[in-house]
Design a protein around this motif. Structure first.
Motif, PDB file in Angstrom:
ATOM      1  N   LYS A 166     -33.435 -20.694  23.303  1.00 27.70           N
ATOM      2  CA  LYS A 166     -32.126 -20.167  22.914  1.00 27.70           C
ATOM      3  C   LYS A 166     -31.967 -20.288  21.406  1.00 27.70           C
ATOM      4  CE  LYS A 166     -30.599 -19.640  27.180  1.00 27.70           C
ATOM      5  NZ  LYS A 166     -30.291 -18.358  27.745  1.00 27.70           N
ATOM      6  N   PHE A 167     -31.149 -19.410  20.872  1.00 27.24           N
ATOM      7  CA  PHE A 167     -30.913 -19.398  19.433  1.00 27.24           C
ATOM      8  C   PHE A 167     -29.413 -19.214  19.240  1.00 27.24           C
ATOM      9  CE2 PHE A 167     -30.560 -17.625  15.271  1.00 27.24           C
ATOM     10  CZ  PHE A 167     -31.657 -18.041  14.553  1.00 27.24           C
ATOM     11  N   VAL A 168     -28.815 -20.035  18.405  1.00 25.11           N
ATOM     12  CA  VAL A 168     -27.369 -19.958  18.209  1.00 25.11           C
ATOM     13  C   VAL A 168     -27.036 -18.947  17.114  1.00 25.11           C
ATOM     14  CG1 VAL A 168     -25.290 -21.275  17.637  1.00 25.11           C
ATOM     15  CG2 VAL A 168     -27.181 -22.397  18.802  1.00 25.11           C
ATOM     16  N   ILE A 175     -24.089 -12.743  10.688  1.00 27.69           N
ATOM     17  CA  ILE A 175     -25.093 -11.682  10.865  1.00 27.69           C
ATOM     18  C   ILE A 175     -26.483 -12.251  10.583  1.00 27.69           C
ATOM     19  CG2 ILE A 175     -24.595 -10.850   8.505  1.00 27.69           C
ATOM     20  CD1 ILE A 175     -25.397  -8.035   9.473  1.00 27.69           C
ATOM     21  N   ILE A 176     -27.425 -11.919  11.434  1.00 23.08           N
ATOM     22  CA  ILE A 176     -28.814 -12.357  11.220  1.00 23.08           C
ATOM     23  C   ILE A 176     -29.754 -11.203  11.582  1.00 23.08           C
ATOM     24  CG2 ILE A 176     -28.429 -14.824  11.660  1.00 23.08           C
ATOM     25  CD1 ILE A 176     -29.734 -14.336  14.441  1.00 23.08           C
ATOM     26  N   PRO A 194     -19.502 -19.210  18.895  1.00 21.47           N
ATOM     27  CA  PRO A 194     -20.959 -19.120  18.758  1.00 21.47           C
ATOM     28  C   PRO A 194     -21.564 -18.546  20.042  1.00 21.47           C
ATOM     29  CG  PRO A 194     -20.255 -21.410  18.983  1.00 21.47           C
ATOM     30  CD  PRO A 194     -19.013 -20.583  18.969  1.00 21.47           C
ATOM     31  N   ILE A 195     -22.570 -17.722  19.901  1.00 18.64           N
ATOM     32  CA  ILE A 195     -23.206 -17.119  21.085  1.00 18.64           C
ATOM     33  C   ILE A 195     -24.694 -17.464  21.066  1.00 18.64           C
ATOM     34  CG2 ILE A 195     -23.796 -14.940  22.256  1.00 18.64           C
ATOM     35  CD1 ILE A 195     -21.197 -13.761  21.284  1.00 18.64           C
ATOM     36  N   THR A 252     -32.925 -25.100  22.030  1.00 21.11           N
ATOM     37  CA  THR A 252     -32.100 -24.249  21.169  1.00 21.11           C
ATOM     38  C   THR A 252     -32.387 -24.550  19.710  1.00 21.11           C
ATOM     39  OG1 THR A 252     -30.386 -24.338  22.842  1.00 21.11           O
ATOM     40  CG2 THR A 252     -29.729 -23.484  20.704  1.00 21.11           C
ATOM     41  N   ILE A 253     -32.646 -23.495  18.960  1.00 20.68           N
ATOM     42  CA  ILE A 253     -32.767 -23.643  17.504  1.00 20.68           C
ATOM     43  C   ILE A 253     -31.758 -22.679  16.860  1.00 20.68           C
ATOM     44  CG2 ILE A 253     -35.178 -24.353  17.608  1.00 20.68           C
ATOM     45  CD1 ILE A 253     -35.800 -21.481  16.491  1.00 20.68           C
ATOM     46  N   GLY A 254     -31.821 -22.548  15.575  1.00 16.38           N
ATOM     47  CA  GLY A 254     -30.942 -21.574  14.920  1.00 16.38           C
ATOM     48  C   GLY A 254     -29.864 -22.225  14.082  1.00 16.38           C
ATOM     49  N   VAL A 255     -29.722 -23.542  14.191  1.00 18.45           N
ATOM     50  CA  VAL A 255     -28.672 -24.224  13.431  1.00 18.45           C
ATOM     51  C   VAL A 255     -28.999 -24.264  11.940  1.00 18.45           C
ATOM     52  CG1 VAL A 255     -27.715 -25.618  15.273  1.00 18.45           C
ATOM     53  CG2 VAL A 255     -29.720 -26.431  14.069  1.00 18.45           C
TER      54      VAL A 255
END
Lengths: 85, 384
Positions: free
Chosen positions: A2-4, A10-11, A36-37, B46-49
């Motif tokens: 998963k990625f927050v 925007i990414i 956050p999604i 989970t990553i992305g932080v």
């Protein structure tokens, strides 16, 4: 995995595409919501796009010949407008 | 008659979260373990932080500047990123790299593989709870770090590759070659001693055998790459297809079981192969210049380059317009290995879950791609 995607953020997830039989070069992901999604990564198939759209995200795929920068800027300007509201 | 004596079963599903910041994890990531009777039934990573996207920052920068920025993607495989980024430009602009520069690049890359594998082994030993092994390995790694500092001038970001060759700073003279030779002898001796001690330790072997096993079929399905893929028995090494590695003889190491033991042994056994390549490169180091400066900037289409780095397949791609970089993509090997990390946790005891993640050699910093810029006049930190 998963990625927050943070709220009003925007990414681009081009580096998360495993480009086996995938027609797009890059994907711009916009989170226009206040929450956050979490999105699923890496991207393997085009089904991914519809799946993430259902979560409330704006997904803009770009191809080799598209101008990534102008597409990103347009999406960013739209998001900035939304943020200001 | 009541049924009080009946055995009733109740499924208790417990979630054990780890992170985002956790003492057992070196980098910011969140691992959710869904546990039943202390056995992990599902896992979510989970990553992305920390994500800001270096590719976005690279957009519109002059190619040379953008290439040096790629080095900041990762503190462990910085050389791999700048090398691959230069390869993209060289492919697009049809630049011939002098043979001596190619050899120096290979030496740098293999030294990087050595320090990355030694770091992996040290971190793995730390997670196993064997601090003595860990400290010994860090001590051995120090020799490689010093060699990298000697050649590149830095311990983390050496900036060896530039478009058309290598930086003049990285030229190898007799003194440097002698030091590399001595370093290789030392590392080979010490790593083999370590391997012997490691394999003969029944406590360690019982702790790592059969843990987090991945089959060949699962590895293919999860798009696993690098030594983690080879640990399942699949003989895939991109170095075999890279023209830069054509002059060198080396074996592609594989293991069969795909568990923690196989992954640790993979890295141990790849170290002598890297040493073999470095020795060949030093022995046959061609004479001549190390940079080709006779090339002209021109517009290109989209160029793609794949290389084998310590963790697996690294992909860089961009196009050049007016000497500036457009439409950049970087895919690090850890991103394709993350699904394998989640999968490896399933079925393990909760105490082994972290080990199952670590066996895939994760690098979340490289995956999230964050860099820290310090604005000097005001001393303000800015993460971009």
């Amino acid at each position: 995995m998963k990625f927050v995607v943070r709220p009003l953020h925007i990414i681009s997830v081009g580096g998360y595409i495993v480009e086996v039989d995938f027609p797009y070069r890059n994907i711009i992901v916009v989170n226009p919501t206040q929450e956050p999604i979490k999105i699923d990564l890496p991207v393997f198939t085009t089904d991914w796009i519809d799946k993430q759209r259902k979560l409330g995200l704006e997904i803009i795929p770009t191809k080799d010949e598209d101008s990534f920068l102008s597409t990103f800027r347009k999406a960013k300007a739209k998001l900035e407008k939304l943020k200001a509201e | 008659m009541d049924n009080n004596n009946k055995i009733t079963t109740q499924v208790i599903e417990t979630e054990v979260p780890m992170g985002t910041v956790h003492s057992a994890a070196l980098e910011p990531y969140r691992l959710r373990l869904f546990v039943e009777d202390e056995i992990v039934r599902d896992a979510e990573l989970t990553i992305g932080v920390n994500h800001r996207g270096i590719e976005r920052i690279m957009e519109g920068l002059p190619v040379e500047k953008a290439n040096s920025l790629t080095e900041k993607v990762c503190g462990i495989c910085s050389n791999s990123h700048i090398w691959n980024s230069c390869l993209v430009a060289e492919k697009g602009l049809e630049i011939d790299v002098p043979p001596r520069a190619e050899y120096i690049r290979i030496i740098m890359e293999e030294l990087e593989r050595l320090h990355s594998h030694l770091l992996y082994l040290a971190h793995g030993s730390e997670v196993l709870g064997h601090e003595t092994f860990s400290m010994r390995l860090f001590y051995i790694r120090e020799t490689v770090m010093e060699l990298l500092r000697m050649i590149g001038g830095n311990r983390v970001q050496y900036g060896a590759s530039i478009i058309g060759g290598v930086r003049p700073r990285c030229e190898l003279n007799e003194m440097r070659i002698q030091k590399i030779k001595e370093g290789m002898d030392y590392i080979e001796e010490k790593v083999l001693e370590f391997a012997d001690r490691f394999i003969r330790d029944p406590m360690v072997m019982s702790r790592i055998s059969g843990i987090g096993a991945i089959t060949k079929a699962d590895a293919r399905r999860l798009a696993t790459t690098g030594p983690t893929l080879r640990a399942t028995g699949i003989e895939v090494d991109l170095r075999r297809d890279m023209e830069q590695y054509e002059p060198f003889e080396f074996d592609v190491i594989t293991q069969d079981t795909g568990d923690v033991k196989a992954n640790l042994l993979m890295r141990v056994l790849e170290i002598p192969e890297s040493i073999k390549i470095i020795r060949q490169a030093i022995k046959d180091l061609p004479e001549g210049k190390i940079t080709n400066r006779s090339w002209e900037m021109q517009d290109t289409g989209i160029i793609r380059s794949y290389i084998e780095v310590p963790r697996g397949k690294l992909y860089h791609s961009y196009k050049i317009e007016d000497g500036r970089l457009r439409n950049s993509i970087i895919r690090t090997p850890s991103i394709t290995n993350i699904n394998t990390m989640e999968f490896a946790c399933i079925g393990t005891h909760i105490t082994d879950a972290q080990l199952a993640v670590v066996q895939c050699d994760p690098c979340f910093t490289c995956t999230d791609r964050a860099i820290q810029i310090v604005d000097h006049p005001f001393r303000k930190n800015r993460i971009i």
